[in-house]
Design an enzyme around this catalytic site. Sequence first.
Site, mmCIF file in Angstrom:
data_model
loop_
_atom_site.group_PDB
_atom_site.id
_atom_site.type_symbol
_atom_site.label_atom_id
_atom_site.label_comp_id
_atom_site.label_asym_id
_atom_site.label_seq_id
_atom_site.Cartn_x
_atom_site.Cartn_y
_atom_site.Cartn_z
ATOM 1 C CB SER A 1 25.992 53.412 2.023
ATOM 2 O OG SER A 1 27.023 54.276 1.593
ATOM 3 C CE LYS A 2 22.706 56.724 7.821
ATOM 4 N NZ LYS A 2 22.749 56.902 9.253
ATOM 5 N NE ARG A 3 30.362 56.070 5.052
ATOM 6 C CZ ARG A 3 30.557 54.786 4.798
ATOM 7 N NH1 ARG A 3 31.284 54.414 3.787
ATOM 8 N NH2 ARG A 3 30.012 53.872 5.567
ATOM 9 N NE ARG A 4 28.702 53.663 -2.106
ATOM 10 C CZ ARG A 4 29.651 53.228 -1.315
ATOM 11 N NH1 ARG A 4 30.797 53.857 -1.262
ATOM 12 N NH2 ARG A 4 29.468 52.185 -0.558
#
Length: 478
Positions: free
Chosen positions: A259-262
């Site tokens: 995901s964007k966060r990862r």
Amino acid sequence: MSGPPASPVRTRIAPSPTGFLHLGTARTALYSWAFARHHGGQFILRIEDTDVARSTAEATGQIIEAMRWLGLDWDEGPFFQMQRLARYHEVVEQMIGAGTAYRCWCTPEELDAMREAQRARGEKTRYDGRWRPAPGKVLPEPPAGVQPVVRFANPPSGVVRWDDLVKGPIAIDNEEIDDLIILRPAPEGATADGAFGVPTYNFAVVVDDLDMRITHVYRGDEHINNTPWQINIFRALGAQPPQYGHCPIILGDDGLKLSKRRGAVSVTAYRDLGYLPEAMLNYLARLGWSHGDEELFSREQMVHWFDGSHLARSPAQWDPAKLAWVNAQWLRRADDARLAALVGDQLAGRGVVAGDGTVLARACALFKDRCTTVVELADWAAMLRAEVQPRPEDLATHLTEAARAGLRDLRERLAAVEWTAPAIAAAMQQTLAAHRLRMPQLAPALRVLVCGRTQTPSIDAVLALFDRDTVLGRLAAA
Ligand code: GLU
């Protein structure tokens, strides 16, 4: 899969322009593209922009840019769903006429109350069919001032089965799914003919796949639960659904959904980090597909091999180290003039004038073996064009008195020699002999002053890439 498909293969990728091209979407785009190319079919680009509130022209632009960068060329499109509203309205009217869709005037409050009552009874929450016509059933009076939605009359019983191209046979009971909304009143300003409404994903996707004569759909497995509705709508329209293949999600290197966060998950972010499109394609392809033990293959090889078999059923894990390795391999194989242009763009981005392209190409040839990305290659090339900043500890270690005397002498010789690697090497040998120095006493100091680092490929070849004046200028500090 066995044997070639009977009809001409037509595949598509249908991203929603609510953000950049996600790596997972890029991978299914690649599979769809390669499958079409393998069978001599067509690949179509469709922009699913019916989520008016979240779709942006900027995201559409980024998606198209990423597809072009990857070289996933499409034969038709881009088609935009919001430009096809009249067609969806036509199909909705046709379905209402045929009794396979109906208007529903439930208000959000009514739907909430319906769900609340179902929960209280310990039932699964679902639309209870109160506006669904049935023989002998008396429908409520449509309330004034409420815009109806249109629902699909899903078959109430039976099982939807399909032989998934990736996951194998799947069966979902119709009792598990309810009467899906296929058209909603248009939000203010969303459509030119706002009175009619905007189709929902599961409906528009079917009309489009039908009209565009799509034969094979590869997409993420988050859509498995949508597929029974889509198959049922196809059948309600008297049409044959395409074959579906659902690819498992990509996990981040921490085992959680990418995901964007990862980490970066847009395709173009990798371009900006200095990855080559052929490496991205190679890596994305292997992430969920294999051809024997092959780890490195070109687009052409993939097209040759990709017949839809050997797609993985379980999630693949994103492995940045492997991607870096694949990129390094492709960097080595890449044409130097092409790399020089990419490095030139990187340098321009840093405000460094790239200068002579042939010198840059020679630099790429010399440095690419030790680089993982174009950005690293640009780090090397930058020393030819921009000031270097040797680390004080390197200066202290290598710039000994003996080395400095040698470098001063070398500077004078270099001012006079022909500017080629052999002549530079000869000047260095003369300096070593005159000062009774060994190469390891001179070369590190030379590297630190001219290149700003202690390790380089053969220093004579490296110096020959510089302008003579730059080298003389940097050696003046000896
Ligand atoms: N717009 C959908 C998505 O981006 C397309 C899914 C499909 O391929 O049917 O997930």
